[in-house]
Design a protein around this motif. Sequence first.
Motif, PDB file in Angstrom:
ATOM      1  N   LEU A 134       0.836  -1.131   0.123  1.00  0.00           N
ATOM      2  CA  LEU A 134       0.129  -0.274  -0.033  1.00  0.00           C
ATOM      3  C   LEU A 134       0.912   1.313   0.072  1.00  0.00           C
ATOM      4  O   LEU A 134       0.600   1.797  -1.018  1.00  0.00           O
ATOM      5  CB  LEU A 134      -0.732  -0.259   1.319  1.00  0.00           C
ATOM      6  N   ALA A 148      -5.156  13.721  -3.054  1.00  0.00           N
ATOM      7  CA  ALA A 148      -6.259  12.169  -2.509  1.00  0.00           C
ATOM      8  C   ALA A 148      -7.269  12.493  -3.370  1.00  0.00           C
ATOM      9  O   ALA A 148      -7.793  11.489  -3.062  1.00  0.00           O
ATOM     10  CB  ALA A 148      -6.552  12.909  -1.048  1.00  0.00           C
ATOM     11  N   ASN A 152      -6.980   4.807  -3.626  1.00  0.00           N
ATOM     12  CA  ASN A 152      -6.203   3.218  -3.563  1.00  0.00           C
ATOM     13  C   ASN A 152      -7.218   2.942  -3.358  1.00  0.00           C
ATOM     14  O   ASN A 152      -7.955   2.696  -2.365  1.00  0.00           O
ATOM     15  CB  ASN A 152      -4.891   2.855  -3.167  1.00  0.00           C
ATOM     16  N   GLU A 175      -6.953   2.546  11.148  1.00  0.00           N
ATOM     17  CA  GLU A 175      -7.068   3.928  11.267  1.00  0.00           C
ATOM     18  C   GLU A 175      -5.523   4.165  11.078  1.00  0.00           C
ATOM     19  O   GLU A 175      -5.589   5.717  10.781  1.00  0.00           O
ATOM     20  CB  GLU A 175      -7.776   4.417  12.831  1.00  0.00           C
ATOM     21  N   LEU A 177      -3.372   3.641   9.236  1.00  0.00           N
ATOM     22  CA  LEU A 177      -3.082   3.944   7.901  1.00  0.00           C
ATOM     23  C   LEU A 177      -3.807   4.746   7.066  1.00  0.00           C
ATOM     24  O   LEU A 177      -3.688   5.966   6.372  1.00  0.00           O
ATOM     25  CB  LEU A 177      -3.562   2.533   6.567  1.00  0.00           C
ATOM     26  N   ILE A 178      -4.366   5.009   7.857  1.00  0.00           N
ATOM     27  CA  ILE A 178      -5.795   6.342   7.216  1.00  0.00           C
ATOM     28  C   ILE A 178      -5.228   7.591   7.056  1.00  0.00           C
ATOM     29  O   ILE A 178      -5.237   8.259   6.527  1.00  0.00           O
ATOM     30  CB  ILE A 178      -7.097   6.232   7.316  1.00  0.00           C
ATOM     31  N   PHE A 181      -1.806   7.900   4.998  1.00  0.00           N
ATOM     32  CA  PHE A 181      -2.213   7.489   3.829  1.00  0.00           C
ATOM     33  C   PHE A 181      -2.556   8.921   3.144  1.00  0.00           C
ATOM     34  O   PHE A 181      -3.445   8.407   2.379  1.00  0.00           O
ATOM     35  CB  PHE A 181      -2.311   6.908   3.773  1.00  0.00           C
ATOM     36  N   LYS A 182      -3.776  10.066   3.779  1.00  0.00           N
ATOM     37  CA  LYS A 182      -4.636  10.734   3.753  1.00  0.00           C
ATOM     38  C   LYS A 182      -4.539  11.209   2.590  1.00  0.00           C
ATOM     39  O   LYS A 182      -5.535  11.286   2.481  1.00  0.00           O
ATOM     40  CB  LYS A 182      -4.445  12.022   4.925  1.00  0.00           C
ATOM     41  N   ALA A 184      -3.901   9.562  -0.166  1.00  0.00           N
ATOM     42  CA  ALA A 184      -3.965   8.455  -0.690  1.00  0.00           C
ATOM     43  C   ALA A 184      -5.269   8.103  -0.412  1.00  0.00           C
ATOM     44  O   ALA A 184      -5.788   7.142  -1.371  1.00  0.00           O
ATOM     45  CB  ALA A 184      -3.464   7.499  -0.550  1.00  0.00           C
TER      46      ALA A 184
END
Lengths: 184, 149
Positions: A134, A148, A152, A175, A177-178, A181-182, A184
């Motif tokens: 990811l 953004a 993905n 959470e 990851l979010i 990867f904000k 993304a």
Amino acid sequence: MIVRFGYVAMSTVVKNASPSKTMTMASFTKLNNRDAAIRKLERIAAENLHNTLRLLKHNRAYDIKVYRFSSKLIPLATHADLTDWDPFIALKDDFADVGKYVREHGMRVSFHPDHFTVLSTPRPEVLQNSIRDLQHHVQMLDAMGLNAMAKNNIHIGGAIKISKRLPHGLKKIFEGLIREFKSA
Amino acid sequence: MTLENDDKTFTAQETLAVCQNLGVPMVLDIHHQWVNNDGEKPWELWSDILKTWQGNLAQADATLDQPLPPKIHVSSPKSPTELRSHADGVEVAPLLAFLREIAPYTPALDVMIEAKSKDTALFDLMKDLSNFSEEGVKILSEASVEVLA
């Protein structure tokens, strides 16, 4: 309701435009000079990005605004034996050119990491590889200079049959990851 | 990031619950939903799925006058015995039925075609949709239509 249609990665109309050309680890190790082998990977990746740009131009000619990139733009990108290799240095301009075209023509693009990328796995090594994969996709979007709006898309459980209940701790992982990867 | 319902494990309802919980947008795959569901019709979940596209993460970097439309995936089964495999093209009828159900309250939608014939499947689908020009489908370009509510 306005409906726009898009397609995935490859064209059946534009010939010889594969964005997913690859090299196996077996052929990589057969090349005696490791630096030369890495240059070869970078050449394949540059060709994949060039073909991606050709496909985007084809899309523009047919008013296709929605497109999903191939996840295999860089061969062996996340291979465990190549962690010392940063492909984004040599491919900087190639990625930038793709992103520039997307922005200029207001296209909606995405990635769909494959079904091995599963975050609801009970196996730590699978989770680790999934997060790495990811991250790699986020890096590609960043290298294209996309914001953004380019996302993905992943499955929660993927192809592996697991309990339908969300495993303990998954929410925390997501959470994290979010946050990471904000963009993304 | 977006999360998508899959064809064997997480159903559309389960995926929706996770998306609501995390505040991430959901990509509805109507083929997966067809083979892996909780007895619902796909459009019965749509108003809730649509809401997941109104969150901050979904609309990050989009502008109010040009919001990022929700996205769905569409594909058709390869054969009656290979229901989960993707066919070369896309059957127009089930897709159009779904689009007509959601058109009254969905201003814009992006549809990713997951078919073996890639862009040819897209052009073929556009041809099929043009047969419905007197039944509420307006062709806008070579790759977009308006479905009248």
